[in-house]
Design a protein around this motif. Sequence first.
Motif, PDB file in Angstrom:
ATOM      1  N   VAL A 233       0.851  -1.196   0.000  1.00 30.89           N
ATOM      2  CA  VAL A 233       0.000   0.000   0.000  1.00 30.89           C
ATOM      3  C   VAL A 233       0.887   1.246   0.000  1.00 30.89           C
ATOM      4  O   VAL A 233       1.811   1.355   0.811  1.00 30.89           O
ATOM      5  N   TRP A 234       0.600   2.172  -0.919  1.00 32.64           N
ATOM      6  CA  TRP A 234       1.300   3.445  -0.924  1.00 32.64           C
ATOM      7  C   TRP A 234       0.323   4.536  -1.379  1.00 32.64           C
ATOM      8  O   TRP A 234      -0.636   4.247  -2.083  1.00 32.64           O
ATOM      9  N   PRO A 235       0.467   5.755  -0.909  1.00 31.73           N
ATOM     10  CA  PRO A 235       1.488   6.269   0.017  1.00 31.73           C
ATOM     11  C   PRO A 235       1.065   6.166   1.489  1.00 31.73           C
ATOM     12  O   PRO A 235       1.629   6.847   2.336  1.00 31.73           O
ATOM     13  N   GLY A 236       0.092   5.330   1.804  1.00 35.29           N
ATOM     14  CA  GLY A 236      -0.324   5.177   3.194  1.00 35.29           C
ATOM     15  C   GLY A 236      -1.074   6.384   3.722  1.00 35.29           C
ATOM     16  O   GLY A 236      -0.791   6.896   4.812  1.00 35.29           O
ATOM     17  N   THR A 237      -2.045   6.855   2.949  1.00 38.70           N
ATOM     18  CA  THR A 237      -2.814   8.035   3.337  1.00 38.70           C
ATOM     19  C   THR A 237      -3.696   7.722   4.544  1.00 38.70           C
ATOM     20  O   THR A 237      -3.956   6.554   4.852  1.00 38.70           O
ATOM     21  N   PRO A 238      -4.194   8.740   5.241  1.00 42.57           N
ATOM     22  CA  PRO A 238      -5.123   8.486   6.349  1.00 42.57           C
ATOM     23  C   PRO A 238      -6.325   7.653   5.924  1.00 42.57           C
ATOM     24  O   PRO A 238      -6.772   6.780   6.680  1.00 42.57           O
ATOM     25  N   ALA A 239      -6.841   7.891   4.704  1.00 35.24           N
ATOM     26  CA  ALA A 239      -7.995   7.112   4.238  1.00 35.24           C
ATOM     27  C   ALA A 239      -7.620   5.647   4.048  1.00 35.24           C
ATOM     28  O   ALA A 239      -8.390   4.745   4.396  1.00 35.24           O
ATOM     29  N   ARG A 241      -5.226   4.043   5.600  1.00 35.00           N
ATOM     30  CA  ARG A 241      -4.992   3.465   6.927  1.00 35.00           C
ATOM     31  C   ARG A 241      -6.309   3.181   7.640  1.00 35.00           C
ATOM     32  O   ARG A 241      -6.439   2.162   8.322  1.00 35.00           O
ATOM     33  N   GLN A 242      -7.260   4.056   7.478  1.00 40.82           N
ATOM     34  CA  GLN A 242      -8.563   3.836   8.101  1.00 40.82           C
ATOM     35  C   GLN A 242      -9.235   2.605   7.502  1.00 40.82           C
ATOM     36  O   GLN A 242      -9.819   1.782   8.230  1.00 40.82           O
ATOM     37  N   ALA A 243      -9.129   2.447   6.178  1.00 38.59           N
ATOM     38  CA  ALA A 243      -9.740   1.290   5.527  1.00 38.59           C
ATOM     39  C   ALA A 243      -9.087  -0.015   5.986  1.00 38.59           C
ATOM     40  O   ALA A 243      -9.742  -1.058   6.072  1.00 38.59           O
ATOM     41  N   LEU A 244      -7.789   0.041   6.305  1.00 45.28           N
ATOM     42  CA  LEU A 244      -7.060  -1.149   6.749  1.00 45.28           C
ATOM     43  C   LEU A 244      -7.047  -1.294   8.265  1.00 45.28           C
ATOM     44  O   LEU A 244      -6.410  -2.197   8.803  1.00 45.28           O
ATOM     45  N   GLU A 245      -7.751  -0.394   8.959  1.00 40.65           N
ATOM     46  CA  GLU A 245      -7.845  -0.403  10.423  1.00 40.65           C
ATOM     47  C   GLU A 245      -6.462  -0.300  11.067  1.00 40.65           C
ATOM     48  O   GLU A 245      -6.129  -0.990  12.030  1.00 40.65           O
ATOM     49  N   LEU A 246      -5.656   0.627  10.505  1.00 36.47           N
ATOM     50  CA  LEU A 246      -4.320   0.866  11.039  1.00 36.47           C
ATOM     51  C   LEU A 246      -4.273   2.234  11.701  1.00 36.47           C
ATOM     52  O   LEU A 246      -4.959   3.170  11.273  1.00 36.47           O
ATOM     53  N   PRO A 247      -3.442   2.374  12.736  1.00 37.73           N
ATOM     54  CA  PRO A 247      -3.269   3.697  13.338  1.00 37.73           C
ATOM     55  C   PRO A 247      -2.501   4.614  12.393  1.00 37.73           C
ATOM     56  O   PRO A 247      -1.937   4.172  11.385  1.00 37.73           O
ATOM     57  N   GLU A 248      -2.475   5.881  12.715  1.00 34.01           N
ATOM     58  CA  GLU A 248      -1.731   6.851  11.904  1.00 34.01           C
ATOM     59  C   GLU A 248      -0.236   6.549  11.971  1.00 34.01           C
ATOM     60  O   GLU A 248       0.231   5.747  12.775  1.00 34.01           O
ATOM     61  N   ARG A 249       0.519   7.220  11.118  1.00 35.28           N
ATOM     62  CA  ARG A 249       1.972   7.025  11.079  1.00 35.28           C
ATOM     63  C   ARG A 249       2.605   7.318  12.433  1.00 35.28           C
ATOM     64  O   ARG A 249       2.131   8.137  13.191  1.00 35.28           O
ATOM     65  N   HIS A 250       3.696   6.595  12.681  1.00 35.30           N
ATOM     66  CA  HIS A 250       4.501   6.787  13.891  1.00 35.30           C
ATOM     67  C   HIS A 250       3.652   6.604  15.147  1.00 35.30           C
ATOM     68  O   HIS A 250       3.643   7.444  16.049  1.00 35.30           O
TER      69      HIS A 250
END
Length: 372
Positions: A233-239, A241-250
């Motif tokens: 997945v790139w560039p790992g946008t907030p949208a 990350r939300q779709a993948l149920e991941l927290p924000e960067r860092h």
Amino acid sequence: MAALPPTPAQTQSPWRRLFARALRRPNGAGGVIHDYFRHKAQDLGYTLSHSQLRVIDCMARQADDLTQSPGKAQSLYLYGAVGRGKSWLLDGFFRALPIAEKQRLHFHDFFAQLHHGMFRHQQQADALEATLDELLNQCRVLCFDEFHVHDIGDAMLITRLFKALFNRGITLLLTSNYAPEGLLPNPLYHARFKPVIELINGRMQVMEVGGPHDYRSQARSHDQQLFTQGHYVWPGTPAQRQALELPERHAAAAQLTVGARQLTVRQIQQRSIRFEFNDVCEQPTAVMDYLELSRHFDTWIIDELPELGECSIAAQQRFINLIDVLYDQDKRLLLIGQRPLHECLGGHAIDLARTRSRLGQLREIGPGPAHG
């Protein structure tokens, strides 16, 4: 401090039912090998190359020797470019071979176990032999996938290991991206590894697996699909990350104890674990750490993939080792970076071609609709 979750039970190979039947067949164990590969290739839609067919013929002769004249069975060394079916051939032979006294291991895994065992048995007269007694027991056939050597310390131990295995009468099957003469390519150390090269050439049949197709571009077998269900997945946008149920960067870090080492981890959910690239590749992690974690986590999320060409050779090599372990252990991988995958996989580490081939199986999701 996080604790590792329990390990699931292991399942037995369905090919064990062939053990009793194979020797009663008119064409014997060699026929079992031929039948397995013929049916498997048909099921997967593969057209086998001439070199693959030669290897299968050799494996069939090995199977006959192992079941009829055990002392005659010759060891086999398969080498060739990435994606030409070496591991597929090794796995097929291991599954179809109708004997019980066999082991199939990724070389990383075996070497990690060997180091652990020799440390435990260091007070004994011969720690290597004591460890092999423990690891191999009644093993007659030992299959090593992805054999390579880049460290002179490992090379010295491998010399002793191979001599010990051949002295025990164990039949070896190895796959490697390198011809024997290409092992330990560092010119500072290559001459010191020549005894093993001579041993391989003298005691093993060396065969190249070639052909025009990269089989990793095709679907893997039905029972080995977790890796190919992964994504880049790139560039790992907030949208995204939300779709993948991941927290924000860092995301906030926690510490996870793995053996004697403390690793930085960003997220653990049941059998899923998330790291940032720097956590596992810029820190002094080792293959045995990845192997231990692989016993407990089926989905791996590696965030913040940089351009590898800008990383140290040590970090590139750790990343190569990590992908090797995850691929061989058939883990699901979610890799996240800032740029298209092919732009991130530059660098000069020796085995990056294998890593590029393996990561090429991931579905790539960029800005906008998924593709891949």
